[in-house]
Design a protein around this motif. Sequence first.
Motif, PDB file in Angstrom:
ATOM      1  N   ALA A 177       0.837  -1.206   0.000  1.00 31.31           N
ATOM      2  CA  ALA A 177       0.000   0.000   0.000  1.00 31.31           C
ATOM      3  C   ALA A 177       0.871   1.255   0.000  1.00 31.31           C
ATOM      4  CB  ALA A 177      -0.929  -0.018   1.219  1.00 31.31           C
ATOM      5  N   GLU A 178       1.977   1.219   0.755  1.00 33.85           N
ATOM      6  CA  GLU A 178       2.895   2.362   0.773  1.00 33.85           C
ATOM      7  C   GLU A 178       3.532   2.576  -0.597  1.00 33.85           C
ATOM      8  OE1 GLU A 178       3.510   4.584   3.151  1.00 33.85           O
ATOM      9  OE2 GLU A 178       1.959   3.616   4.383  1.00 33.85           O
ATOM     10  N   ASN A 179       3.750   1.469  -1.332  1.00 26.03           N
ATOM     11  CA  ASN A 179       4.376   1.560  -2.656  1.00 26.03           C
ATOM     12  C   ASN A 179       3.369   1.784  -3.780  1.00 26.03           C
ATOM     13  OD1 ASN A 179       6.793   1.030  -1.377  1.00 26.03           O
ATOM     14  ND2 ASN A 179       6.758  -1.157  -1.824  1.00 26.03           N
ATOM     15  N   GLY A 180       2.082   1.892  -3.433  1.00 26.63           N
ATOM     16  CA  GLY A 180       1.060   2.143  -4.443  1.00 26.63           C
ATOM     17  C   GLY A 180       0.609   0.913  -5.197  1.00 26.63           C
ATOM     18  N   ARG A 181       1.000  -0.288  -4.737  1.00 28.25           N
ATOM     19  CA  ARG A 181       0.611  -1.515  -5.437  1.00 28.25           C
ATOM     20  C   ARG A 181      -0.628  -2.167  -4.826  1.00 28.25           C
ATOM     21  NH1 ARG A 181       4.227  -5.563  -5.130  1.00 28.25           N
ATOM     22  NH2 ARG A 181       5.409  -4.677  -3.391  1.00 28.25           N
ATOM     23  N   PHE A 182      -1.116  -1.602  -3.721  1.00 28.24           N
ATOM     24  CA  PHE A 182      -2.361  -2.085  -3.115  1.00 28.24           C
ATOM     25  C   PHE A 182      -3.084  -0.877  -2.523  1.00 28.24           C
ATOM     26  CE2 PHE A 182      -5.226  -4.317  -0.267  1.00 28.24           C
ATOM     27  CZ  PHE A 182      -5.514  -5.483  -0.971  1.00 28.24           C
ATOM     28  N   ARG A 183      -4.390  -0.845  -2.705  1.00 27.79           N
ATOM     29  CA  ARG A 183      -5.163   0.312  -2.240  1.00 27.79           C
ATOM     30  C   ARG A 183      -5.138   0.394  -0.709  1.00 27.79           C
ATOM     31  NH1 ARG A 183      -9.164   2.628  -5.982  1.00 27.79           N
ATOM     32  NH2 ARG A 183      -9.965   3.569  -4.060  1.00 27.79           N
ATOM     33  N   LYS A 184      -4.751   1.558  -0.195  1.00 24.55           N
ATOM     34  CA  LYS A 184      -4.704   1.741   1.255  1.00 24.55           C
ATOM     35  C   LYS A 184      -6.092   1.606   1.867  1.00 24.55           C
ATOM     36  CE  LYS A 184      -0.590   4.651   1.864  1.00 24.55           C
ATOM     37  NZ  LYS A 184      -0.076   5.937   2.385  1.00 24.55           N
ATOM     38  N   ASP A 185      -7.101   2.202   1.187  1.00 23.53           N
ATOM     39  CA  ASP A 185      -8.447   2.156   1.756  1.00 23.53           C
ATOM     40  C   ASP A 185      -8.969   0.722   1.831  1.00 23.53           C
ATOM     41  OD1 ASP A 185      -8.514   2.037  -0.997  1.00 23.53           O
ATOM     42  OD2 ASP A 185      -9.869   3.739  -1.271  1.00 23.53           O
ATOM     43  N   LEU A 186      -8.637  -0.112   0.850  1.00 21.29           N
ATOM     44  CA  LEU A 186      -9.053  -1.512   0.903  1.00 21.29           C
ATOM     45  C   LEU A 186      -8.286  -2.259   1.991  1.00 21.29           C
ATOM     46  CD1 LEU A 186     -10.622  -3.925  -0.164  1.00 21.29           C
ATOM     47  CD2 LEU A 186      -8.869  -4.242  -1.917  1.00 21.29           C
ATOM     48  N   TYR A 187      -6.999  -1.973   2.122  1.00 18.13           N
ATOM     49  CA  TYR A 187      -6.193  -2.616   3.174  1.00 18.13           C
ATOM     50  C   TYR A 187      -6.787  -2.344   4.552  1.00 18.13           C
ATOM     51  CZ  TYR A 187      -2.398  -3.349   6.499  1.00 18.13           C
ATOM     52  OH  TYR A 187      -1.666  -3.744   7.590  1.00 18.13           O
ATOM     53  N   TYR A 188      -7.157  -1.082   4.801  1.00 20.00           N
ATOM     54  CA  TYR A 188      -7.725  -0.733   6.117  1.00 20.00           C
ATOM     55  C   TYR A 188      -9.093  -1.378   6.312  1.00 20.00           C
ATOM     56  CZ  TYR A 188      -3.947   2.678   6.342  1.00 20.00           C
ATOM     57  OH  TYR A 188      -2.710   3.270   6.359  1.00 20.00           O
ATOM     58  N   ARG A 189      -9.858  -1.533   5.233  1.00 22.82           N
ATOM     59  CA  ARG A 189     -11.171  -2.167   5.322  1.00 22.82           C
ATOM     60  C   ARG A 189     -11.055  -3.661   5.627  1.00 22.82           C
ATOM     61  NH1 ARG A 189     -16.090   0.553   5.718  1.00 22.82           N
ATOM     62  NH2 ARG A 189     -16.061   2.436   4.440  1.00 22.82           N
ATOM     63  N   LEU A 190     -10.061  -4.287   5.040  1.00 21.69           N
ATOM     64  CA  LEU A 190      -9.884  -5.724   5.248  1.00 21.69           C
ATOM     65  C   LEU A 190      -9.230  -6.042   6.588  1.00 21.69           C
ATOM     66  CD1 LEU A 190      -8.574  -6.796   1.724  1.00 21.69           C
ATOM     67  CD2 LEU A 190     -10.837  -7.260   2.671  1.00 21.69           C
ATOM     68  N   ASN A 191      -8.323  -5.176   7.018  1.00 22.73           N
ATOM     69  CA  ASN A 191      -7.504  -5.453   8.193  1.00 22.73           C
ATOM     70  C   ASN A 191      -8.187  -5.044   9.497  1.00 22.73           C
ATOM     71  OD1 ASN A 191      -5.073  -6.523   9.198  1.00 22.73           O
ATOM     72  ND2 ASN A 191      -4.247  -4.463   9.523  1.00 22.73           N
ATOM     73  N   VAL A 192      -9.514  -5.194   9.557  1.00 22.24           N
ATOM     74  CA  VAL A 192     -10.241  -4.894  10.793  1.00 22.24           C
ATOM     75  C   VAL A 192      -9.818  -5.890  11.874  1.00 22.24           C
ATOM     76  CG1 VAL A 192     -12.517  -4.702  11.863  1.00 22.24           C
ATOM     77  CG2 VAL A 192     -12.183  -3.928   9.495  1.00 22.24           C
TER      78      VAL A 192
END
Length: 453
Positions: A294-309
């Motif tokens: 996500a930091e490198n722009g290869r994964f959406r940050k907003d999706l990461y935060y949604r999944l990583n509950v």
Amino acid sequence: MEKPNILIVEDEDENIELIKLKNSCCNNGLTIFETSYKTVFKTYIQKKNIDLVLLGYAHCTISNVLNIANRIRYMDRHIPIIMVTKNSSEEIAIAALRIGVNDYFKHPFKEEDIMESIERCLSKNDAEKPLLPKASLELCDEQEMVGARSAVMQSVRMHIKQTAETDTNVLITGETGTGKELVACLIHRNSKRAKNPFVCINCTAIPDHLLESELFGHEKGSYTGADALNTGKLQSAEGGTVFLDEIGDMSLYHQAKILRVIESKEIQRIGGKHNIHLNIKIIAATNQDLEQMAENGRFRKDLYYRLNVANINLPPLRERKEDIPDLLQFFIRKLNKKYQKDIEGFTADAVKDLMFYNWPGNIREMKNILESAFMNFQTSWITLMDLPENFRTKVMQARILHYSEKDQLLNALVTTNWNKNKAAKQLKWSRMTLYRKFAKYQLNPEKRLMNDV
């Protein structure tokens, strides 16, 4: 209806509170079996229909009591265990609950409180007894988590239970072969959605240009080749759980689509004009570092935060080697059944050798190696020499490396008269590395502390 059988384990005879409690149990229609800590397992095994275990200890050491609770829980992951202690602390309570003790009381206790706990545990245990069709029971047995004696896997068990009780999204992380799909399935099987579908979607296996149609479905005639209506995998999981395996390999375009599903709880088929409401729980898994991606722009940050509950991290097998003997025996039982053999297991020397190996492919590697060699096993007990030659070489190299490093450490300690500072400098290790090696090789430097400066 049969009376529930309660096994009371105690280490003193004249405990007035326990005597009153036993009387209350009998008056409430419970059958009591009594045993001491020395004979607990003999009694437990002989009385095969125990419904609840009450550990009432006063003088027995806490480590022994926790070990007994752990062994009972290992033999039966469903049986309720209640612990009553005179020596209580927050650390003991936490350790007991992590093992799987259902309730915990400190002397002096109210008799009615424990009776309520017993009633609650027995009611819950009855409710959890499977009433599902035979096919579902077989699936549950096949999906049983094996090799969870280690403290880190006990923690994983606890997190599975916690996340199963909620509808929050879950992200499972860990190396390839650590059992991420198994954990996702266990979360589903222990949740209120268990009677509904569990749909697994491998984000790597489906070509990118087909993924949208597979996930969301399509209307008939929506594009060339769409000859019939396809409801899509997300809708087919209605009321149940969707497992997105290897989500780190999903394109940014499809990540945006999944994010919208999570936020709106709706989908629209390709070629469709109406939104379709979804009631699903989403579990995702990856062997990649999504935060770094996500930091490198290869994964959406907003999706990461949604999944990583909720996050469950599965440790590699090299960090839980105490589970290796149980895993080996589990696969032997499964392969015996599959190939109609009667192999007893591994010799003690073979198990010892396999403990040196770091298993880079984790549990999947173990399963594949055993299955590939199983048909060639001709004896009741498997030795290291029965395993494939290339694998055997790796194990022997790991064993040599293990003893070489241990010998270097012992030599440094002897030549420095067990002076840890000098030994660390001689080996070019930090003090922390030295202490980790002490733990790894089960050395006890404290006996030589007088020489340490």
